[in-house]
Write a protein that holds these residues in place. Structure first.
Motif, PDB file in Angstrom:
ATOM      1  N   UNK A 182      -0.781  -1.455 -11.377  1.00 30.14           N
ATOM      2  CA  UNK A 182      -1.133  -1.453  -9.956  1.00 30.14           C
ATOM      3  C   UNK A 182      -2.274  -0.478  -9.684  1.00 30.14           C
ATOM      4  N   UNK A 183      -2.279   0.663 -10.379  1.00 32.80           N
ATOM      5  CA  UNK A 183      -3.344   1.657 -10.196  1.00 32.80           C
ATOM      6  C   UNK A 183      -4.679   1.133 -10.691  1.00 32.80           C
ATOM      7  N   UNK A 184      -4.675   0.373 -11.769  1.00 29.10           N
ATOM      8  CA  UNK A 184      -5.912  -0.242 -12.253  1.00 29.10           C
ATOM      9  C   UNK A 184      -6.463  -1.175 -11.179  1.00 29.10           C
ATOM     10  N   UNK A 185      -5.582  -1.972 -10.590  1.00 27.48           N
ATOM     11  CA  UNK A 185      -6.005  -2.854  -9.506  1.00 27.48           C
ATOM     12  C   UNK A 185      -6.525  -2.083  -8.304  1.00 27.48           C
ATOM     13  N   UNK A 186      -5.849  -1.002  -7.954  1.00 31.35           N
ATOM     14  CA  UNK A 186      -6.269  -0.170  -6.821  1.00 31.35           C
ATOM     15  C   UNK A 186      -7.615   0.465  -7.106  1.00 31.35           C
ATOM     16  N   UNK A 187      -7.791   1.005  -8.311  1.00 35.61           N
ATOM     17  CA  UNK A 187      -9.061   1.626  -8.675  1.00 35.61           C
ATOM     18  C   UNK A 187     -10.207   0.626  -8.689  1.00 35.61           C
ATOM     19  N   UNK A 188      -9.922  -0.607  -9.112  1.00 34.59           N
ATOM     20  CA  UNK A 188     -10.950  -1.646  -9.137  1.00 34.59           C
ATOM     21  C   UNK A 188     -11.367  -2.043  -7.727  1.00 34.59           C
ATOM     22  N   UNK A 189     -10.416  -1.995  -6.807  1.00 33.32           N
ATOM     23  CA  UNK A 189     -10.701  -2.414  -5.437  1.00 33.32           C
ATOM     24  C   UNK A 189     -11.379  -1.328  -4.611  1.00 33.32           C
ATOM     25  N   UNK A 190     -11.228  -0.072  -5.027  1.00 30.54           N
ATOM     26  CA  UNK A 190     -11.804   1.032  -4.260  1.00 30.54           C
ATOM     27  C   UNK A 190     -13.309   1.126  -4.510  1.00 30.54           C
ATOM     28  N   UNK A 191     -14.010   1.680  -3.539  1.00 31.44           N
ATOM     29  CA  UNK A 191     -15.437   1.909  -3.688  1.00 31.44           C
ATOM     30  C   UNK A 191     -15.645   3.243  -4.380  1.00 31.44           C
ATOM     31  N   UNK A 192     -15.915   3.187  -5.660  1.00 30.10           N
ATOM     32  CA  UNK A 192     -16.221   4.355  -6.484  1.00 30.10           C
ATOM     33  C   UNK A 192     -15.266   5.531  -6.250  1.00 30.10           C
ATOM     34  N   UNK A 193     -13.994   5.362  -6.610  1.00 31.21           N
ATOM     35  CA  UNK A 193     -13.060   6.474  -6.438  1.00 31.21           C
ATOM     36  C   UNK A 193     -13.449   7.656  -7.328  1.00 31.21           C
ATOM     37  N   UNK A 194     -13.324   8.845  -6.776  1.00 30.93           N
ATOM     38  CA  UNK A 194     -13.625  10.062  -7.531  1.00 30.93           C
ATOM     39  C   UNK A 194     -12.353  10.545  -8.209  1.00 30.93           C
ATOM     40  N   UNK A 212     -19.538  -1.192  10.832  1.00 31.73           N
ATOM     41  CA  UNK A 212     -19.261   0.145  10.297  1.00 31.73           C
ATOM     42  C   UNK A 212     -18.239   0.013   9.179  1.00 31.73           C
ATOM     43  N   UNK A 213     -18.319   0.854   8.145  1.00 29.50           N
ATOM     44  CA  UNK A 213     -17.343   0.745   7.069  1.00 29.50           C
ATOM     45  C   UNK A 213     -15.927   0.984   7.577  1.00 29.50           C
ATOM     46  N   UNK A 214     -15.027   0.143   7.129  1.00 31.19           N
ATOM     47  CA  UNK A 214     -13.632   0.258   7.558  1.00 31.19           C
ATOM     48  C   UNK A 214     -12.977   1.422   6.831  1.00 31.19           C
ATOM     49  N   UNK A 215     -12.125   2.129   7.551  1.00 34.07           N
ATOM     50  CA  UNK A 215     -11.395   3.205   6.887  1.00 34.07           C
ATOM     51  C   UNK A 215     -10.292   2.581   6.045  1.00 34.07           C
ATOM     52  N   UNK A 216     -10.016   3.158   4.886  1.00 27.70           N
ATOM     53  CA  UNK A 216      -8.988   2.572   4.030  1.00 27.70           C
ATOM     54  C   UNK A 216      -7.621   2.645   4.693  1.00 27.70           C
ATOM     55  N   UNK A 217      -6.819   1.645   4.422  1.00 25.27           N
ATOM     56  CA  UNK A 217      -5.467   1.619   4.977  1.00 25.27           C
ATOM     57  C   UNK A 217      -4.610   2.600   4.185  1.00 25.27           C
ATOM     58  N   UNK A 218      -4.240   3.710   4.808  1.00 23.62           N
ATOM     59  CA  UNK A 218      -3.496   4.778   4.144  1.00 23.62           C
ATOM     60  C   UNK A 218      -2.128   4.315   3.669  1.00 23.62           C
ATOM     61  N   UNK A 219      -1.551   3.350   4.312  1.00 21.15           N
ATOM     62  CA  UNK A 219      -0.198   2.908   4.015  1.00 21.15           C
ATOM     63  C   UNK A 219      -0.102   2.109   2.715  1.00 21.15           C
ATOM     64  N   UNK A 220      -1.223   1.592   2.206  1.00 18.03           N
ATOM     65  CA  UNK A 220      -1.166   0.756   1.003  1.00 18.03           C
ATOM     66  C   UNK A 220      -0.730   1.535  -0.230  1.00 18.03           C
ATOM     67  N   UNK A 221      -1.215   2.760  -0.377  1.00 19.00           N
ATOM     68  CA  UNK A 221      -0.891   3.531  -1.585  1.00 19.00           C
ATOM     69  C   UNK A 221       0.607   3.837  -1.663  1.00 19.00           C
ATOM     70  N   UNK A 227       3.064   2.363  -0.147  1.00 23.96           N
ATOM     71  CA  UNK A 227       3.824   1.115  -0.209  1.00 23.96           C
ATOM     72  C   UNK A 227       3.765   0.527  -1.613  1.00 23.96           C
ATOM     73  N   UNK A 228       2.600   0.574  -2.244  1.00 21.34           N
ATOM     74  CA  UNK A 228       2.481   0.094  -3.620  1.00 21.34           C
ATOM     75  C   UNK A 228       3.305   0.977  -4.549  1.00 21.34           C
ATOM     76  N   UNK A 229       3.245   2.295  -4.328  1.00 20.33           N
ATOM     77  CA  UNK A 229       4.060   3.207  -5.129  1.00 20.33           C
ATOM     78  C   UNK A 229       5.546   2.916  -4.986  1.00 20.33           C
ATOM     79  N   UNK A 230       5.973   2.635  -3.773  1.00 20.77           N
ATOM     80  CA  UNK A 230       7.379   2.297  -3.545  1.00 20.77           C
ATOM     81  C   UNK A 230       7.741   0.984  -4.232  1.00 20.77           C
ATOM     82  N   UNK A 231       6.867  -0.002  -4.111  1.00 17.70           N
ATOM     83  CA  UNK A 231       7.151  -1.308  -4.713  1.00 17.70           C
ATOM     84  C   UNK A 231       7.282  -1.211  -6.227  1.00 17.70           C
TER      85      UNK A 231
END
Length: 175
Positions: free
Chosen positions: A8-20, A85-94, A96-100
């Motif tokens: 799931x983290x690989x998918x999240x990292x792929x979807x994010x815009x250049x995560x640091x 304008x760039x959308x702010x990331x949905x904070x609840x996804x992380x 919720x994915x962790x819980x799932x």
């Protein structure tokens, strides 16, 4: 137990815009804390919830991960509005994915309640391993996201759906 969180983290990292690195560490921390708490809760509810948790945990994970995956795919296929304008990331996804991805850790906690294992130590190890694997997974996903561009969100959504299906299939086969 951290393999599904890693995927799931690989998918999240792929979807994010250049995560640091700091982003990867934060996501790893959220997943790690959730993954450490759920076996504690499972152990606490042990005798009461065992039958119910084992009967439904894989279906709950499938529904949550598929829903998040479909949401990511739709966002990845939506046309890009360059003037918006760039959308702010949905904070609840992380979380919720962790819980799932940690519902299986809850079931493990239920099982640990019936054996002579220090559940606090087990939960700490589970959380620490998940933290490391998820942090690394986000960074791996970043590399994949650079290669895939905007469609990385579609890839991330597909990965979440496949993780959910994998969890369900694993539990159905075991049953």
């Amino acid at each position: 137990m951290s393999a599904d969180a890693f995927a799931a983290a690989v998918g999240k990292g792929a979807a994010m815009t250049r995560p640091r690195l700091i982003d990867a560490l934060r996501i790893g921390l959220v997943f790690g804390v959730i993954e450490a708490i759920t076996p504690l809760l499972g152990g606490w509810l042990g005798q009461v919830a065992q039958g119910h948790v084992e009967a439904w945990d894989h279906w709950i994970a499938l529904v949550l991960l598929t829903g998040l995956g479909v949401h990511m795919i739709r966002a990845g296929l939506a046309p890009v509005d360059e003037t918006a304008a760039p959308a702010s990331p949905a904070w609840w996804r992380v979380p919720l994915t962790g819980l799932a991805t940690s519902i299986d850790a809850f079931a493990v906690g239920v099982g640990l309640a019936f054996v002579d294992v220090p559940i606090g130590v087990a939960a700490a190890v589970i959380g620490a391993c998940t933290f490391v694997m998820v942090t690394f997974g986000v960074l791996v996903g970043r590399a994949l996201g650079v290669l895939a561009g905007k469609r990385a969100e579609v890839l991330g959504g597909l990965i979440l759906i496949l993780v959910g299906i994998g969890i369900a299939v694993e539990h159905v086969r075991a049953g």
